[in-house]
Every structure is written in structure tokens, then in C-alpha cells.
Design a protein around this motif. Structure first.
Motif, PDB file in Angstrom:
ATOM      1  N   VAL A   1      -5.670  -0.826   8.799  1.00 39.23           N
ATOM      2  CA  VAL A   1      -6.262  -0.379   7.927  1.00 39.23           C
ATOM      3  C   VAL A   1      -6.731   1.170   8.318  1.00 39.23           C
ATOM      4  O   VAL A   1      -6.169   1.689   7.130  1.00 39.23           O
ATOM      5  CB  VAL A   1      -7.572  -1.575   7.848  1.00 39.23           C
ATOM      6  CG1 VAL A   1      -8.752  -0.822   7.038  1.00 39.23           C
ATOM      7  CG2 VAL A   1      -7.219  -2.787   7.328  1.00 39.23           C
TER       8      VAL A   1
ATOM      9  N   VAL B   1       1.065  -1.136  -0.054  1.00 38.53           N
ATOM     10  CA  VAL B   1       0.174   0.026  -0.099  1.00 38.53           C
ATOM     11  C   VAL B   1       0.945   1.414   0.491  1.00 38.53           C
ATOM     12  O   VAL B   1       0.479   1.795  -0.797  1.00 38.53           O
ATOM     13  CB  VAL B   1      -0.786  -0.106   1.317  1.00 38.53           C
ATOM     14  CG1 VAL B   1      -1.492   1.187   1.592  1.00 38.53           C
ATOM     15  CG2 VAL B   1      -1.912  -0.698   1.223  1.00 38.53           C
TER      16      VAL B   1
ATOM     17  N   SER C   1      -3.430   7.210   2.141  1.00 39.09           N
ATOM     18  CA  SER C   1      -4.009   6.895   1.338  1.00 39.09           C
ATOM     19  C   SER C   1      -4.833   7.901   0.562  1.00 39.09           C
ATOM     20  O   SER C   1      -4.146   8.311  -1.154  1.00 39.09           O
ATOM     21  CB  SER C   1      -4.374   5.787   0.910  1.00 39.09           C
ATOM     22  OG  SER C   1      -5.966   6.378   1.017  1.00 39.09           O
ATOM     23  N   VAL C   2      -4.724   8.692   1.414  1.00 36.65           N
ATOM     24  CA  VAL C   2      -5.360  10.547   1.147  1.00 36.65           C
ATOM     25  C   VAL C   2      -4.203  11.457   0.202  1.00 36.65           C
ATOM     26  O   VAL C   2      -4.775  12.488   0.245  1.00 36.65           O
ATOM     27  CB  VAL C   2      -6.416  10.981   2.018  1.00 36.65           C
ATOM     28  CG1 VAL C   2      -6.992  11.975   1.753  1.00 36.65           C
ATOM     29  CG2 VAL C   2      -7.775   9.828   2.666  1.00 36.65           C
TER      30      VAL C   2
ATOM     31  N   ILE D   1       0.685   4.505  -2.965  1.00 36.92           N
ATOM     32  CA  ILE D   1       0.968   5.555  -2.677  1.00 36.92           C
ATOM     33  C   ILE D   1       1.757   6.489  -2.711  1.00 36.92           C
ATOM     34  O   ILE D   1       1.731   7.685  -3.842  1.00 36.92           O
ATOM     35  CB  ILE D   1       0.881   5.787  -0.681  1.00 36.92           C
ATOM     36  CG1 ILE D   1      -0.884   4.397  -0.319  1.00 36.92           C
ATOM     37  CG2 ILE D   1       0.497   7.157  -0.897  1.00 36.92           C
ATOM     38  CD1 ILE D   1      -0.292   4.670   0.667  1.00 36.92           C
TER      39      ILE D   1
ATOM     40  N   LEU E   1      -3.275   3.127   6.867  1.00 38.57           N
ATOM     41  CA  LEU E   1      -2.728   2.926   5.566  1.00 38.57           C
ATOM     42  C   LEU E   1      -4.140   3.737   4.843  1.00 38.57           C
ATOM     43  O   LEU E   1      -4.146   4.537   4.220  1.00 38.57           O
ATOM     44  CB  LEU E   1      -3.516   1.623   5.040  1.00 38.57           C
ATOM     45  CG  LEU E   1      -2.017   0.494   5.751  1.00 38.57           C
ATOM     46  CD1 LEU E   1      -2.561  -0.469   4.972  1.00 38.57           C
ATOM     47  CD2 LEU E   1      -1.216   1.556   5.109  1.00 38.57           C
ATOM     48  N   LEU E   2      -5.226   3.615   5.105  1.00 34.11           N
ATOM     49  CA  LEU E   2      -6.127   4.625   4.670  1.00 34.11           C
ATOM     50  C   LEU E   2      -5.819   6.040   4.692  1.00 34.11           C
ATOM     51  O   LEU E   2      -6.118   6.230   3.820  1.00 34.11           O
ATOM     52  CB  LEU E   2      -7.598   3.844   5.304  1.00 34.11           C
ATOM     53  CG  LEU E   2      -9.086   5.132   5.093  1.00 34.11           C
ATOM     54  CD1 LEU E   2      -9.619   4.773   3.672  1.00 34.11           C
ATOM     55  CD2 LEU E   2      -9.955   4.454   6.021  1.00 34.11           C
TER      56      LEU E   2
END
Lengths: 461, 461
Positions: free
Chosen positions: A96, A24, A103-104, A28, A99-100
Motif C-alpha cells: 500500500v 492502481v 500515485s503521487v 496512475i 502504491l501511495l
């Protein structure tokens, strides 16, 4: 059986979570170049390319800072989870969440590039880093509280205390700095950016402060500090598998991201009926783009191959080596932009602007390969620690040869592109596509030398 | 030490190459949805959505066939390299070539979707598969010639001969079928597509033919065949680590691909000066897209978590389980399209079309989760082989609970969306974001039951 034994615990093994997170972070990292590519699309091909690029300096600055942020996040993740062996459901969900939020970052970076004068954008950016630091802090606290999750060799050790002091103070300092950055965004956007960049070096700051604190009572203060720092920066191991996964992930997505461009632009003449010949013509027009794709893919693949050959002989990674690895990846992740510029400026109207696009591409490859070379040179300092003893002199020479190919080739093309005549992009493709054959030639020579040696030793025997 | 010992060989260990290849295949797999997403962008929101989707049936067909092709390529790669332990430079370069050609598939699929009536597109597609099959054939021949590269337990075994017959005949049949497909493209495009789809099952065909051939002299012909087939489809092991890497790769890129959409569309009002308030307003307009992103990321993350929890207890994978895994991934890789439709149709003008978009999204989640359920049910057949013995009854119940959450939730929303009133997209987001809490609740109940059990056994003790 290793799998079986770990199932006895109530917590899950960390390996798959690590690979997932590495991938991930790599995704990114490589997506951040997309807004730059969008921007470059609007360039006027007749205007001097250097001027256009320099006018967009803040976009590049934002890119570099975001790269720094994401790769530091990844590095912190490695440091935190390197001490952990099993993870529970709460840890999984926190991960999670981390990572969320991470990812922004590409979206926020694009926003900041478009509207960099507005305090709102840098407040949002700071808010994102603040959230990430808080989640990290909770993860650290959780890892050190539940000693079940820690690796066995850490438990009950005295270093554990210092480790937790260092981790928590790093996370705390990061939270303070990003909160400050949000606070001063209204007064000055650049200052808030600088604070965010500084926040990415809190681990170095904390290590130095702790080293000063711990050696303050030593008789020889400077030696004490030097020992402490050397131990942390050169001798401490970084997880080599995770570094490989992250590195591979970046290489893979950079290599394949370009096909998305070719896929997404439909062929131009989409108006109703079209003859098979017209389609054929339209495809022939795409030939250049496909050739450029193939040559970029091959270049990225060969640079990965060099990395593969080097890391194969590396037995331990230090913070210093990791730094060079991150710098390599920084330039690798801009390669799609270089590819885009080269395709965009390979038209008649661009004139000698085509040369500048070629030079930009060469600079990227040059920096990528020079940082790879520095990585290998740095690995030779305290050699016994870093490099496997099985690496013979001949193979060392082979790796040095491989490492020199790209710096030399890109430097030669860079200089050649200064000539006043238009420098055709096809030359680059020809060079890039011939490099695998140079590699095979090097391999062949090595094989011949080894064969000769073998037969000599047989004759002597 | 494992690392150290392998360095003694002249060939490189295969692990890192495998992870690299898995990730490239996963990236290619997930990029194929991009042309579909481009197409959907042009839909008229006032026109019935089912009609628009059905009119694009051939694009979906091409998508499914390309998915089949890439995932079969990956599977063949696993089968070939499962027998191999070390790889030389020629193998590495062949592998890069294979990945390079494979990465052009999304482009060719997009081309075929746009111009599916033209024989040229299906000739190009067939040519790509032909090239890939030839490269695969060379890789197989190389692997079986250089016995140094083969795993130790295979060498000198009688199965080795049959293995090579099977591999080479599979590759040969594939080459013949794709050449045929190019040949008949001029006469009929659909027939050439069907041939390509059949070419993806050559391994099954060869296994069946060889089983018939080998058991032709057996006294009980049908039992012989059944034993042979059962051995190949149910008992033969598939590399579990590589399946994990591929699966994780698909999940990761699907989850993050959506942020690219948000990043790439710049905010609308880019005309010169803009106030901070206008920027704030523009960002508030993006709120829905960000919410949809978060809810999709969470859904993909939770489906991955279910996969993680299941595979944790799986000790062996068979061809049958792999089939269910691939079907799960097929639907996972369409999820970005469902996300796009839901965002696109969540406007006033769409009316009850919004319900259809919601239903489409639900169907994707339903199929994804049902194939996960089937995977787990299939793993219980010949249970001792597939599932680790440490899986207690309580944990088995927990996994079944987890597996049932998404089918039930998506089925309920699907049915609810049949109501005549407009079904707000926000309902989906609310449901999707509440599912992690349901998972935590299940976890909590399990912990409480376990705690109760523990304290009971303490009382008894």
C-alpha cells in the motif's frame, strides 16, 4: 478447493493483491496525460499546431519519462511478486505504501512540466523514485528472507542465489542512481532527468553484467553471453495474467477518461432561467463532442479486441514481447490528448490546423497499431514457445488482417490530411465507426471459408 | 492446460471479458461523483454547510439513482454471464456497445443534476436505460439460444426454462418501465425518476412473482414461497471473483481520483519568472492537500484491507451479502466528495463550518464501515454456507476487531465535532494516519497469542 487449500497457510494468497496493484498502476499510468490535456486547452487555434506542440517538447519528454518510470515500477512489481506465493500483513502494508508513493507521480510530473527549469522539481521527482526504490528493496529482502513466501520450485535451487543477487543489485543500483540524480539536480536539470531514465533500465544493466560475470570462465565467451541473455530476454516467462490486467486497466481508463471531460464542462448557458429549447440547442452543440467520444471509445475498444484476439493464442510472454506491449500502451495512453486536440481544432477559425490535429491523432493510432503488429511478429520468432499450437493457418491470417486495418486506415488519413483543403474531423469519425463493420466482415469471410471446408470434408467423408 | 483446452472451442473464454467489464462498470460508478465535486467547489465557505448541502438534495438523489442503475447493470451483467462460458464475436461487440452506452450515464446524471426540472433531461436518462435494457435483452436471448455458450451443468436442466423466463421477463419489464418513464416525463419529472428507480428492482419483482406462480398449487402456499425466495436470495451463489474485481475497481479509482484534483489545479503563481523560493512556498501551501490525499488514500486502503480480510474467508456470496457490499460501495464512492469538503472548509473564514465538513466526512466513513460490519454479520447467518470452515475463533475475533475500528473512530470524531470550538481538520488526518498502526497492533496481539498457544502445545507435547 484451491482457495480452500491456500487458507491453511498463515499468509494470504497473492492473486487479489496483484490484481489490485495492477489496476492502481494502470490508473496512475493513464492519469499522467491529464496535465498535457490541461496545457493543450490553452493553445491558440489560429497558430500553427506543430509549432505549439514543439514548444512544449519538455512536457512530452516528462510524460514519456514518467510513463517509463510507472511501467517499469509495475514490471518490477511483477518480477518481484512472480517469485512470491503468499503475502503477510507487513508485505500488504509495504505494498500500500509503494502504491501511495507511486500515485503521487502524476502530480510531480505535472509540476515538472510547469517548472522544468527549477532544480527543486527534479529533486522532488528524484526523491520520489528514491523512496520507491527503497520500498522495493525492502520488499525484495523480505521476500527472499521469508522463504515461506517463495514459490516452491524456487526454494533450494541454485538459481535462487543468483536471483537474489540480481534483484538486490538492481534495487541497489536504482537507489544509487536516483540519489545521484537528486545530487546533480542543482548543477543540471537535464542530466538529472537522464540519470532517472537510466535508472529505469537497471534490470537490463544488471542482467548483462551478471551474464558477463557468469560466463567469464566459459571457453566460448560470446556464446556463453548470448545463451545467458537469450535465456533472460526471450525465454524467461512474464506473468501473462498480470500483463492482461495492466493492459486492460490502461485501455479501460483511457476509454472512459474522456467522458470526464464532457461531464465536467457544464453546458454554457447556466444563467438562471433557461427554456427547454435553449437546453436542447446547447445539447445539440455537444453532439460533436459525444460523437468524438463514441468514436474514440469504439477505436480503443477495437484495439483492445485485437489485443484480446492475439493474447488468446499466446501461451508465454517474454521480456521482448512485454517491451512491445509497453510501447503500445505508451501511445494508447496519449490517445485522450489526440481526442482533445481534434475536438479543440474542429472549429472554423482553425483552418488547416484542423488537418494537423487529425494527423496527430492518426500518428498516435498508427504507432499504437504498429507496435501491436510488431508484438505479433516478435511472437512468431521461436514460435513454438510463444504461440499455442491450436492456432490454425486461417485464424493466423484473420489476426494478421485485423492487425493491418488500423495501420492502413491511419496512414491513409494521415496522407490525405496533407491536402490543402480543410480536412473535416467528421471523416475520421466516419472511418473509425466503420471499422467494427470491417472486423465483422473479416469474421464473416472466415466463417464462410470454415463452413465451406466443413461441407467439403463432409462430402469427402 | 485449462487455457489450452478452452482454445479448442470456437468461442472465447469469458474470464477476460468479465474482468474488463467489471473494471469499466467500476470506473463509471466512481466517475459519477465528479459533477457533485464540481458543484461543491462553488459553495460559500461562510454559509452554513448543512443548508448548502440540503439545497442540493436533488443532485444527491440523482447520484444515488445513478449509482443504483450502474450497480444494477453490473449485477445483471454478472447474472447473465454467470450462466455463460464462452462468448463469440457478436457477444463481444454487444458487450462493447453495452459498456459504451453505460459510460454516458455520468454525463446524463450531471445534466440531470444541473437541469432537473426539465423533462428533456429525464427523457434522455430514460432513453439511455431503455437502450441498455434492449441490449441486455438481446444478450440474454443470444445466450439462451446458443446453448454452446451456456455452462454445462445448466444444459437440459429444467431450471433452464425457468431461468430464461425470469431473465427475459426481467428485461422485458425493464424495457416497459423505462419506456413509461420517458412517456410520463412531460407530465412529471419526479414520477419518471421514481419509475426508473423501480425499474432497477425488476429482478426482485420477477423473482417474487415467479415464486408466487410456482408455489400457487403447493399445499402450504406460504412455506412454498418462503422456500423459493430463500433459495434465490440467500442460497443462490453470486460470482465471488467478479464481485471482488468490481469492488477493487471502485476502491482503486476512489483512492486515486483525488490525486487528479491536486494534479489538475496548477500552482497559483504562474506569471512568467518565478524564483525557486516562491515555488517552494507555493508547494508548502499544497502540503495540506497532499496530507489530506495521503490520509484519504490510507483510509480507503485500510477499508479495502478489511474487505480483503473478510472476503478471504467467504466461500460463497448470496444476493443478501451482495446488497450490503453494494451499499458499502455507494458510500465509498462519495468519499472523494467528503475529502473535497474537508479541504475546502479547512480555512480561517469557514469557522465552525469546518466542524460540519468533518462531520460529513465522518458520516461517510461511518456508513461505509457499518455496512461492512453488517456484511460480516449477515455472513454469519447460515454460517456454514458462507464462511470457510478454516476460520478459527481467534481470526474471527481479529476480523471483528478490525471491523469495529472505523465505526468507533468516526463516531467519536463526529460527536467531538459538535463542540463549539473550531475542530481542526488535522485531527482527522492524525486519527486516520494512526489507524494502520492500530491494525498492526491487533495483528501483533494475535501473533503473540498464537505464539503462546504454540509454545503451550509444545510443552504439553
Amino acid at each position: 478447493s484451491d482457495r480452500e487449500s491456500s487458507r491453511g497457510h498463515r499468509f494470504m494468497p497473492i492473486d487479489r493483491l496483484n490484481i489490485f496493484s495492477d489496476a492502481v498502476f494502470a490508473t496512475i499510468t493513464t492519469f499522467m496525460v491529464v496535465p498535457l490535456k490541461e496545457e493543450v486547452q490553452s493553445y491558440d487555434v489560429t497558430e500553427d499546431l506543430w509549432t505549439s506542440l514543439v514548444a512544449d517538447w519538455y512536457r512530452f519528454l516528462v510524460f514519456v519519462i514518467s510513463f517509463l518510470i510507472v511501467s517499469t515500477l509495475w514490471q518490477d512489481h511483477v518480477w518481484i511478486l512472480q517469485k512470491v506465493e503468499h503475502v503477510g500483513d507487513v508485505g500488504l502494508i509495504l505494498n500500500v505504501l509503494l502504491l501511495l508513493v507511486a500515485s503521487v507521480i502524476p502530480f510531480l510530473a505535472a509540476l515538472m512540466g510547469d517548472f522544468y527549469r527549477y532544480p527543486l522539481t527534479s529533486r522532488l521527482f528524484g526523491g520520489c523514485i528514491l523512496t520507491l526504490s527503497v520500498v522495493q528493496g525492502i520488499m525484495i529482502a523480505l521476500a527472499f528472507r521469508r522463504s515461506k513466501m517463495l514459490s516452491d520450485h524456487l526454494e533450494g535451487d541454485k538459481t535462487k542465489k543468483w536471483m537474489s543477487v540480481e534483484f538486490l543489485s538492481t534495487a541497489g543500483l536504482k537507489i544509487v542512481l536516483s540519489a545521484l540524480s537528486i545530487g546533480i539536480a542543482g548543477a543540471s536539470v537535464p542530466a538529472s532527468l537522464v540519470l532517472l531514465a537510466v535508472a529505469m533500465f537497471t534490470d537490463w544493466i544488471c542482467i548483462i553484467v551478471i551474464a558477463v560475470y557468469r560466463s567469464r570462465k566459459d571457453q566460448s565467451f560470446s556464446t556463453g553471453i548470448r545463451t545467458h541473455l537469450c535465456r533472460r530476454f526471450v525465454f524467461e516467462d512474464v506473468d501473462i495474467d498480470r500483463t492482461q490486467t495492466f493492459t486492460d486497466g490502461v485501455f479501460i481508463i483511457v476509454a472512459t477518461l474522456i467522458i470526464l471531460d464532457i461531464t465536467a464542462d457544464s453546458l454554457v448557458p447556466l444563467n438562471g432561467k433557461m427554456t427547454e429549447e435553449a437546453l436542447y440547442e446547447a445539447l445539440l452543440d455537444k453532439k460533436e463532442a459525444l460523437l468524438a467520444y463514441i468514436s474514440t471509445f469504439v477505436t480503443i475498444g477495437m484495439i483492445w479486441y485485437i489485443n484480446y484476439s492475439m493474447v488468446y493464442y499466446i501461451q508465454r510472454l517474454s521480456r521482448l514481447l512485454l517491451l512491445f506491449n509497453r510501447l503500445t500502451l505508451l501511445f494508447v495512453s496519449i490517445v485522450p490528448l489526440g481526442f482533445q486536440l481534434v475536438s479543440l481544432f474542429s472549429v472554423e477559425e482553425a483552418g488547416t490546423n484542423e488537418n494537423i490535429a487529425v494527423q496527430f491523432h492518426c500518428i498516435l493510432i498508427l504507432f499504437t497499431s504498429v507496435f501491436q503488429l510488431l508484438f505479433w511478429v516478435a511472437a512468431h520468432w521461436k514460435r513454438d514457445k510463444h504461440i499455442a499450437s491450436s492456432l490454425g493457418g486461417l485464424h493466423r491470417k484473420r489476426i494478421f488482417c485485423l492487425l493491418l486495418v488500423y495501420p492502413i486506415a491511419s496512414l491513409v488519413i494521415f496522407c490525405a490530411a496533407f491536402s490543402t483543403s480543410v480536412f473535416k474531423v467528421n471523416t475520421i469519425h466516419a472511418v473509425e465507426l466503420s471499422i467494427p463493420f470491417i472486423f465483422l466482415l473479416i469474421k464473416l469471410i472466415i466463417e464462410l471459408v470454415l463452413h465451406k471446408r466443413d461441407s467439403q470434408s463432409v462430402t469427402r467423408g
